[in-house]
Design a protein around this motif. Structure first.
Motif, PDB file in Angstrom:
ATOM      1  N   MET A   1       0.653  -0.851   0.395  1.00  0.00           N
ATOM      2  CA  MET A   1      -0.405  -0.124   0.096  1.00  0.00           C
ATOM      3  C   MET A   1       1.209   1.197  -0.288  1.00  0.00           C
ATOM      4  N   ILE A   2       0.254   2.088  -0.581  1.00  0.00           N
ATOM      5  CA  ILE A   2       0.542   3.992  -1.051  1.00  0.00           C
ATOM      6  C   ILE A   2      -0.082   4.882  -0.125  1.00  0.00           C
ATOM      7  N   ARG A   3       0.351   5.493   0.802  1.00  0.00           N
ATOM      8  CA  ARG A   3      -0.107   6.018   1.667  1.00  0.00           C
ATOM      9  C   ARG A   3       0.627   7.741   1.662  1.00  0.00           C
ATOM     10  N   GLN A  12      10.289   4.417  11.291  1.00  0.00           N
ATOM     11  CA  GLN A  12      10.445   3.337  10.901  1.00  0.00           C
ATOM     12  C   GLN A  12      10.989   4.480   9.382  1.00  0.00           C
ATOM     13  N   LEU A  13      11.101   5.303   9.185  1.00  0.00           N
ATOM     14  CA  LEU A  13      11.201   6.081   7.963  1.00  0.00           C
ATOM     15  C   LEU A  13      12.749   6.664   8.347  1.00  0.00           C
ATOM     16  N   ALA A  14      12.736   6.801   9.488  1.00  0.00           N
ATOM     17  CA  ALA A  14      13.869   7.963   8.992  1.00  0.00           C
ATOM     18  C   ALA A  14      14.704   6.197   9.081  1.00  0.00           C
ATOM     19  N   GLU A  15      14.574   4.494   9.740  1.00  0.00           N
ATOM     20  CA  GLU A  15      15.834   3.348   9.591  1.00  0.00           C
ATOM     21  C   GLU A  15      15.347   4.016   7.988  1.00  0.00           C
ATOM     22  N   LEU A  16      14.945   3.696   7.081  1.00  0.00           N
ATOM     23  CA  LEU A  16      14.534   3.404   5.614  1.00  0.00           C
ATOM     24  C   LEU A  16      15.600   5.082   5.067  1.00  0.00           C
ATOM     25  N   PHE A  17      15.280   6.142   5.293  1.00  0.00           N
ATOM     26  CA  PHE A  17      16.464   7.585   4.672  1.00  0.00           C
ATOM     27  C   PHE A  17      17.461   7.405   5.621  1.00  0.00           C
ATOM     28  N   ASP A  18      18.169   6.270   6.148  1.00  0.00           N
ATOM     29  CA  ASP A  18      19.168   6.705   6.977  1.00  0.00           C
ATOM     30  C   ASP A  18      19.960   5.434   5.714  1.00  0.00           C
ATOM     31  N   GLN A  44       5.774  21.126   6.927  1.00  0.00           N
ATOM     32  CA  GLN A  44       4.548  20.478   6.110  1.00  0.00           C
ATOM     33  C   GLN A  44       5.510  21.232   4.500  1.00  0.00           C
ATOM     34  N   ASP A  45       6.916  21.218   4.419  1.00  0.00           N
ATOM     35  CA  ASP A  45       7.788  22.221   3.497  1.00  0.00           C
ATOM     36  C   ASP A  45       8.070  20.409   2.169  1.00  0.00           C
ATOM     37  N   SER A  46       8.223  19.556   2.731  1.00  0.00           N
ATOM     38  CA  SER A  46       7.791  18.274   1.820  1.00  0.00           C
ATOM     39  C   SER A  46       6.898  17.744   1.529  1.00  0.00           C
ATOM     40  N   GLU A  47       7.092  16.090   0.280  1.00  0.00           N
ATOM     41  CA  GLU A  47       5.542  15.649   0.752  1.00  0.00           C
ATOM     42  C   GLU A  47       6.183  14.330   0.367  1.00  0.00           C
ATOM     43  N   ILE A  48       5.997  13.521   1.926  1.00  0.00           N
ATOM     44  CA  ILE A  48       6.355  12.297   1.995  1.00  0.00           C
ATOM     45  C   ILE A  48       5.692  10.883   1.919  1.00  0.00           C
ATOM     46  N   PHE A  49       5.610  10.156   1.317  1.00  0.00           N
ATOM     47  CA  PHE A  49       5.139   8.903   0.736  1.00  0.00           C
ATOM     48  C   PHE A  49       5.347   8.017   1.301  1.00  0.00           C
ATOM     49  N   VAL A  50       5.108   6.457   1.418  1.00  0.00           N
ATOM     50  CA  VAL A  50       5.794   6.022   2.261  1.00  0.00           C
ATOM     51  C   VAL A  50       4.921   4.264   1.423  1.00  0.00           C
ATOM     52  N   ALA A  51       5.916   3.464   0.882  1.00  0.00           N
ATOM     53  CA  ALA A  51       5.537   1.819   0.497  1.00  0.00           C
ATOM     54  C   ALA A  51       5.447   0.886   2.163  1.00  0.00           C
ATOM     55  N   GLU A  52       4.391   0.232   2.086  1.00  0.00           N
ATOM     56  CA  GLU A  52       3.692  -0.353   3.669  1.00  0.00           C
ATOM     57  C   GLU A  52       3.544  -1.762   3.269  1.00  0.00           C
ATOM     58  N   ASN A  53       4.067  -2.677   3.465  1.00  0.00           N
ATOM     59  CA  ASN A  53       3.572  -4.455   3.230  1.00  0.00           C
ATOM     60  C   ASN A  53       3.304  -4.443   5.314  1.00  0.00           C
ATOM     61  N   GLY A  55       3.052  -3.942   7.431  1.00  0.00           N
ATOM     62  CA  GLY A  55       2.776  -2.868   8.942  1.00  0.00           C
ATOM     63  C   GLY A  55       4.582  -2.440   8.687  1.00  0.00           C
ATOM     64  N   LYS A  56       4.970  -2.677   7.341  1.00  0.00           N
ATOM     65  CA  LYS A  56       6.772  -2.352   7.692  1.00  0.00           C
ATOM     66  C   LYS A  56       7.149  -1.169   6.266  1.00  0.00           C
ATOM     67  N   LEU A  57       7.401  -0.556   6.431  1.00  0.00           N
ATOM     68  CA  LEU A  57       7.963   0.221   5.720  1.00  0.00           C
ATOM     69  C   LEU A  57       9.156  -0.101   4.769  1.00  0.00           C
ATOM     70  N   ILE A  58       8.170   0.169   3.534  1.00  0.00           N
ATOM     71  CA  ILE A  58       9.776  -0.485   2.821  1.00  0.00           C
ATOM     72  C   ILE A  58      10.249   0.617   1.617  1.00  0.00           C
ATOM     73  N   GLY A  59       9.549   1.094   1.566  1.00  0.00           N
ATOM     74  CA  GLY A  59      10.539   2.604   0.701  1.00  0.00           C
ATOM     75  C   GLY A  59       9.708   3.623   0.774  1.00  0.00           C
ATOM     76  N   PHE A  60      10.189   4.770   0.649  1.00  0.00           N
ATOM     77  CA  PHE A  60       9.725   6.140   0.630  1.00  0.00           C
ATOM     78  C   PHE A  60       9.292   7.166  -0.779  1.00  0.00           C
ATOM     79  N   VAL A  61       9.176   7.899  -0.949  1.00  0.00           N
ATOM     80  CA  VAL A  61       9.665   8.490  -1.862  1.00  0.00           C
ATOM     81  C   VAL A  61       9.291  10.528  -1.091  1.00  0.00           C
ATOM     82  N   GLN A  62      10.053  11.810  -1.744  1.00  0.00           N
ATOM     83  CA  GLN A  62       9.765  13.199  -0.680  1.00  0.00           C
ATOM     84  C   GLN A  62       9.672  13.640  -1.858  1.00  0.00           C
TER      85      GLN A  62
END
Length: 71
Positions: A1-3, A12-18, A44-53, A55-62
């Motif tokens: 799911m993308i949201r 979780q997002l910080a771990e992916l970003f790292d 709110q100076d960027s939009e961040i979307f995550v891919a979740e599977n 309950g675990k975040l597996i990707g993101f776009v900023q």
């Protein structure tokens, strides 16, 4: 799911970003990544979307807005 990201995703997002930073040969710094992302979410100076599977975040776009100057 993308949201759209929510503040509860921050750790979780910080771990992916790292991992993204490490891929580009930057030093690992999860606390700094978490601080940076928290500021982006709160200001709110960027939009961040995550891919979740499951309950675990597996990707993101900023995404950052571009403001065009009108003549």
């Amino acid at each position: 799911m993308i949201r759209k990201v929510i503040l509860q995703d921050l750790h979780q997002l910080a771990e992916l970003f790292d991992q993204y930073r490490i891929f580009y040969h930057k030093d690992s710094d999860v606390p700094a990544a978490e601080k940076f992302l928290k500021e982006r979410i709160e200001k709110q100076d960027s939009e961040i979307f995550v891919a979740e599977n499951d309950g675990k975040l597996i990707g993101f776009v900023q995404l950052y807005p571009i403001f065009l100057q009108q003549e």
